[in-house]
Design an enzyme around this catalytic site. Structure first.
Site, PDB file in Angstrom:
ATOM      1  N   LEU A 157       0.842  -1.207   0.000  1.00 28.03           N
ATOM      2  CA  LEU A 157       0.000   0.000   0.000  1.00 28.03           C
ATOM      3  C   LEU A 157       0.875   1.253   0.000  1.00 28.03           C
ATOM      4  CD1 LEU A 157       0.006   1.613   2.973  1.00 28.03           C
ATOM      5  CD2 LEU A 157      -1.308  -0.363   3.647  1.00 28.03           C
TER       6      LEU A 157
ATOM      7  N   ALA B 227      12.821  -4.850  -3.987  1.00 26.95           N
ATOM      8  CA  ALA B 227      13.001  -4.599  -5.424  1.00 26.95           C
ATOM      9  C   ALA B 227      11.914  -3.658  -5.945  1.00 26.95           C
ATOM     10  CB  ALA B 227      12.966  -5.923  -6.183  1.00 26.95           C
TER      11      ALA B 227
ATOM     12  N   CYS C 101       9.610   4.791   3.232  1.00 32.80           N
ATOM     13  CA  CYS C 101      10.027   3.516   2.633  1.00 32.80           C
ATOM     14  C   CYS C 101      11.172   3.604   1.630  1.00 32.80           C
ATOM     15  CB  CYS C 101       8.837   2.859   1.955  1.00 32.80           C
ATOM     16  SG  CYS C 101       7.549   2.414   3.124  1.00 32.80           S
TER      17      CYS C 101
HETATM   18  P1  NAD Z   1       4.964   2.743  12.120  1.00 31.28           P
HETATM   19  O1  NAD Z   1       6.146   3.301  12.807  1.00 31.28           O
HETATM   20  O2  NAD Z   1       3.847   3.634  11.718  1.00 31.28           O
HETATM   21  O3  NAD Z   1       4.311   1.595  13.045  1.00 31.28           O
HETATM   22  C1  NAD Z   1       5.031   0.624  13.709  1.00 31.28           C
HETATM   23  C2  NAD Z   1       4.388   0.403  15.088  1.00 31.28           C
HETATM   24  O4  NAD Z   1       5.000  -0.717  15.688  1.00 31.28           O
HETATM   25  C3  NAD Z   1       4.580   1.562  16.059  1.00 31.28           C
HETATM   26  O5  NAD Z   1       3.316   2.029  16.489  1.00 31.28           O
HETATM   27  C4  NAD Z   1       5.386   0.947  17.216  1.00 31.28           C
HETATM   28  O6  NAD Z   1       5.001   1.454  18.490  1.00 31.28           O
HETATM   29  C5  NAD Z   1       5.023  -0.512  17.097  1.00 31.28           C
HETATM   30  N1  NAD Z   1       5.991  -1.422  17.717  1.00 31.28           N
HETATM   31  C6  NAD Z   1       7.342  -1.440  17.591  1.00 31.28           C
HETATM   32  N2  NAD Z   1       7.866  -2.462  18.290  1.00 31.28           N
HETATM   33  C7  NAD Z   1       6.834  -3.121  18.868  1.00 31.28           C
HETATM   34  C8  NAD Z   1       6.727  -4.268  19.684  1.00 31.28           C
HETATM   35  N3  NAD Z   1       7.813  -4.974  20.036  1.00 31.28           N
HETATM   36  N4  NAD Z   1       5.502  -4.653  20.110  1.00 31.28           N
HETATM   37  C9  NAD Z   1       4.396  -3.966  19.745  1.00 31.28           C
HETATM   38  N5  NAD Z   1       4.425  -2.874  18.950  1.00 31.28           N
HETATM   39  C10 NAD Z   1       5.626  -2.451  18.512  1.00 31.28           C
HETATM   40  O7  NAD Z   1       5.512   1.950  10.858  1.00 31.28           O
HETATM   41  P2  NAD Z   1       4.744   1.646   9.476  1.00 31.28           P
HETATM   42  O8  NAD Z   1       4.843   2.804   8.566  1.00 31.28           O
HETATM   43  O9  NAD Z   1       3.417   1.055   9.789  1.00 31.28           O
HETATM   44  O10 NAD Z   1       5.692   0.520   8.882  1.00 31.28           O
HETATM   45  C11 NAD Z   1       5.739  -0.781   9.419  1.00 31.28           C
HETATM   46  C12 NAD Z   1       6.502  -1.671   8.463  1.00 31.28           C
HETATM   47  O11 NAD Z   1       5.807  -1.758   7.217  1.00 31.28           O
HETATM   48  C13 NAD Z   1       7.900  -1.178   8.112  1.00 31.28           C
HETATM   49  O12 NAD Z   1       8.748  -2.275   7.977  1.00 31.28           O
HETATM   50  C14 NAD Z   1       7.712  -0.498   6.771  1.00 31.28           C
HETATM   51  O13 NAD Z   1       8.877  -0.520   5.995  1.00 31.28           O
HETATM   52  C15 NAD Z   1       6.651  -1.363   6.135  1.00 31.28           C
HETATM   53  N6  NAD Z   1       5.832  -0.681   5.124  1.00 31.28           N
HETATM   54  C16 NAD Z   1       5.419   0.614   5.308  1.00 31.28           C
HETATM   55  C17 NAD Z   1       4.612   1.233   4.359  1.00 31.28           C
HETATM   56  C18 NAD Z   1       4.149   2.655   4.535  1.00 31.28           C
HETATM   57  O14 NAD Z   1       3.634   3.205   3.575  1.00 31.28           O
HETATM   58  N7  NAD Z   1       4.306   3.259   5.687  1.00 31.28           N
HETATM   59  C19 NAD Z   1       4.195   0.518   3.234  1.00 31.28           C
HETATM   60  C20 NAD Z   1       4.610  -0.799   3.091  1.00 31.28           C
HETATM   61  C21 NAD Z   1       5.424  -1.382   4.051  1.00 31.28           C
HETATM   62  C1  UDX Z   2       5.720   3.631  -1.375  1.00 33.90           C
HETATM   63  C2  UDX Z   2       5.303   2.603  -2.456  1.00 33.90           C
HETATM   64  O1  UDX Z   2       4.618   3.274  -3.512  1.00 33.90           O
HETATM   65  C3  UDX Z   2       4.425   1.550  -1.846  1.00 33.90           C
HETATM   66  O2  UDX Z   2       4.099   0.575  -2.817  1.00 33.90           O
HETATM   67  C4  UDX Z   2       5.182   0.915  -0.692  1.00 33.90           C
HETATM   68  O3  UDX Z   2       4.393  -0.062  -0.114  1.00 33.90           O
HETATM   69  C5  UDX Z   2       5.557   1.962   0.331  1.00 33.90           C
HETATM   70  O4  UDX Z   2       6.333   2.970  -0.303  1.00 33.90           O
HETATM   71  P1  UDX Z   2       4.556   5.728  -0.223  1.00 33.90           P
HETATM   72  O5  UDX Z   2       5.934   6.054   0.235  1.00 33.90           O
HETATM   73  O6  UDX Z   2       3.459   5.693   0.774  1.00 33.90           O
HETATM   74  O7  UDX Z   2       4.540   4.293  -0.932  1.00 33.90           O
HETATM   75  O8  UDX Z   2       4.117   6.770  -1.365  1.00 33.90           O
HETATM   76  P2  UDX Z   2       4.401   6.886  -2.928  1.00 33.90           P
HETATM   77  O9  UDX Z   2       3.118   7.218  -3.573  1.00 33.90           O
HETATM   78  O10 UDX Z   2       5.151   5.767  -3.475  1.00 33.90           O
HETATM   79  O11 UDX Z   2       5.308   8.199  -3.006  1.00 33.90           O
HETATM   80  C6  UDX Z   2       6.632   8.237  -2.527  1.00 33.90           C
HETATM   81  C7  UDX Z   2       7.263   9.573  -2.840  1.00 33.90           C
HETATM   82  O12 UDX Z   2       7.493   9.698  -4.235  1.00 33.90           O
HETATM   83  C8  UDX Z   2       6.403  10.770  -2.433  1.00 33.90           C
HETATM   84  O13 UDX Z   2       7.222  11.757  -1.868  1.00 33.90           O
HETATM   85  C9  UDX Z   2       5.823  11.226  -3.754  1.00 33.90           C
HETATM   86  O14 UDX Z   2       5.465  12.571  -3.758  1.00 33.90           O
HETATM   87  C10 UDX Z   2       6.981  10.934  -4.705  1.00 33.90           C
HETATM   88  N1  UDX Z   2       6.579  10.775  -6.110  1.00 33.90           N
HETATM   89  C11 UDX Z   2       5.726   9.772  -6.455  1.00 33.90           C
HETATM   90  C12 UDX Z   2       7.100  11.617  -7.086  1.00 33.90           C
HETATM   91  O15 UDX Z   2       7.886  12.509  -6.779  1.00 33.90           O
HETATM   92  N2  UDX Z   2       6.732  11.428  -8.389  1.00 33.90           N
HETATM   93  C13 UDX Z   2       5.893  10.434  -8.779  1.00 33.90           C
HETATM   94  O16 UDX Z   2       5.623  10.316  -9.976  1.00 33.90           O
HETATM   95  C14 UDX Z   2       5.362   9.583  -7.771  1.00 33.90           C
END
Ligand code: NAD
Ligand code: UDX
Length: 480
Positions: free
Chosen positions: A159, A218, A272
């Protein structure tokens, strides 16, 4: 009733589990976190994250089959499937600092699962982790398991913030990796059955564990690479009179390339891309592949270059100094429709301008003053990052004002920098803004959202990323 527990109630854990609860009324979902305020917010009317559509989903299921709790151990103990969605930030110290993923939170979650479990469990890696993490987790779980059978699956989340609910409702694909053993395959089928409640079967891909783990790194590297590629082209467009939007459109029409993710910008941000590419770089280095590491490093270097280039353009256009000039910053979040500021390019741009003694007036519809002040005073790791500057002194942060309206931000300003593509910035009354600004009045559009011709007719000097420069900007070239 199948019971799911998700450790980590963040940007991924919260929305993902809310959607599973909505789509699977026969499953009970508990989202647990060690952060008491975060869980309290999930249980209130003011959710801890802003995400379009999330409120409705949570309202429909919370208290029925969706629960948010700080009682981590109880819910883990009762669950059949445990998702681990804790944060995996870049390590800031020790071996691999500045590149490797910090798996402290992951490991402590795994140890806790081993400690409290009394029945067999499927443990699902939801967090983005280095390839081969499942092997380490298996070791932790089996060494402490007291005879309990754990199956590890990798189910990375794709997402994007701002569109999380849409992405979860209609994912391009769901990826599930598991061991190629009967136990592993059975676990894959169990998780597949959860997603099959709403995701068509052909969109659920199953692989081995390492492919699933590596595919996530990737995918993010490929996505970020597209932005760095188009941003690199934007610099060449400015130098030659080509228009980056026209170039991107023409290039993207090739079905082998495609039109998405080719918007030139002030640089990519978010929690990310940078983190995952740095992690990929580190993994390549550890596997004796320095050339491959160097290749991916360039994606980040171009991103830093793009932010530096923007700051230099602002300063150069304004007679080589922004000292004591009020500059309005419109947008601080890393993209629209989120209040998330992790790795937002606005931090580096603001720090660059503050370094030149500008006075900033910042407006973002979703980011609080506290958050902005914290972001601008925090020290970042500096791995080859010329722009990640030293911590701001308290006096420097006093150069920053945060307001709740674009008109207040721009009043008496010399320049406007648009750093996030919020829709509302397209429809601002720019005549009113111009009338209340110092002259000459500049707009530096870091997201190519405004109609630059219309603004020029009003009287603004306008810079748009990768677009032909007007006479003023040509006469004041930015040095990078
Ligand atoms: P986040 O920091 O928003 O949430 C992580 C949560 O985990 C925090 O609320 C923290 O308090 C909790 N936590 C940490 N250690 C813990 C423990 N031992 N027990 C219980 N809770 C604990 O992070 P996020 O953005 O949700 O990302 C989580 C993972 O998903 C990361 O590895 C990230 O790379 C990946 N990811 C993020 C996105 C994104 O768009 N944010 C998308 C895809 C994947
Ligand atoms: C990204 C990946 O898209 C998602 O699949 C993964 O799971 C988490 O990391 P996110 O970081 O939430 O998602 O947002 P994304 O829409 O990918 O944008 C990332 C950054 O790239 C933002 O700062 C956005 O403004 C920038 N961006 C995106 C550009 O500058 N140009 C574009 O054409 C698209």
């Amino acid at each position: 009733m199948v019971k799911i527990c998700c450790i980590g109630a963040g940007y991924v854990g919260g929305p993902t589990m809310a959607v599973i609860a909505l789509k699977c009324p026969d499953i009970e979902v508990a989202v647990v976190d060690i952060s008491v305020p975060r869980i309290a917010a999930w249980n209130s009317d003011q959710l801890p994250i802003y995400e379009p559509g999330l409120d409705e989903v949570v309202k429909q299921c919370r208290g029925k089959n969706l629960f948010f709790s700080t009682d981590v151990e109880k819910h883990v103990c009762e669950a059949d499937i445990v998702f681990v969605s804790v944060n995996t930030p870049t390590k800031t110290r020790g071996l691999g600092a500045g590149k490797a993923a910090d798996l402290t939170y992951w490991e402590s979650a795994a140890r806790m699962i081993a400690d409290v479990s009394k029945s067999d469990k499927i443990v699902v890696e939801k967090s983005t982790v280095p390839v081969k993490t499942a092997e380490a987790i298996e070791k932790i779980l089996t060494h402490n398991s007291k005879g309990i059978n754990f199956q590890i699956l990798s189910n990375p989340e794709f997402l994007a913030e701002g569109t999380a609910i849409e992405d979860l409702f209609k994912p391009d694909r769901v990826l599930i990796g598991g061991r190629e053993t009967p136990g592993g395959q059975k676990a894959i089928e169990t998780l597949k059955a959860v997603y099959a409640h709403w995701v068509p079967e052909e969109n659920i891909i199953t692989t081995n564990l390492w492919s699933a783990e590596l595919s996530k790194l990737a995918a993010n590297a490929f996505l970020a690479q597209r932005i760095s590629s188009v941003n690199a082209m934007s610099a060449l467009c400015e130098a030659t009179g080509a228009n980056v939007s026209q170039v991107a459109y023409a290039v993207g029409k090739d079905t082998r390339i495609g039109p998405k993710f080719l918007n030139a910008s002030v640089g990519f941000g978010g929690s990310c891309f940078q983190k995952d590419i740095l992690n990929l770089v580190y993994i390549c280095e550890c596997n004796g592949l320095p050339e491959v590491a160097e290749y991916w490093k360039q994606v980040i270097k171009i991103n830093d270059y793009q932010k530096t280039r923007f700051v230099n353009r602002v300063v150069a256009s304004m007679f080589n100094t922004v000292s004591n000039k009020k500059i309005a910053i419109l947008g601080f979040a890393f993209k629209k429709d989120t209040g998330d500021t992790r790795e937002t390019p606005a931090i580096d741009v603001c720090k660059g301008l503050l370094g030149d003694k500008a006075m900033l007036s910042i407006y973002d519809p979703q980011v609080t003053e506290d958050q902005i002040q914290r972001d601008l005073s925090m020290k970042k790791f500096d791995w080859d990052h010329p722009l990640h500057l030293q911590p701001m002194s308290p006096t420097t942060v006093k150069q920053v004002g945060v307001v709740w309206d674009a008109y207040a931000a721009t009043k008496d300003a010399h320049a406007v920098c648009i750093l996030t593509e919020w829709d509302e910035f397209k429809n601002l009354d720019f005549q009113r803004i111009y009338d209340n600004m110092q002259k000459p009045a500049f707009v530096f559009d870091g997201r190519n959202v405004v109609d630059s011709e219309k603004l020029r007719q009003i009287g603004f000097i306008v810079y748009s990323i990768g677009k032909p420069l007007d006479a003023w900007l040509k006469d004041m070239p930015a040095l990078v």
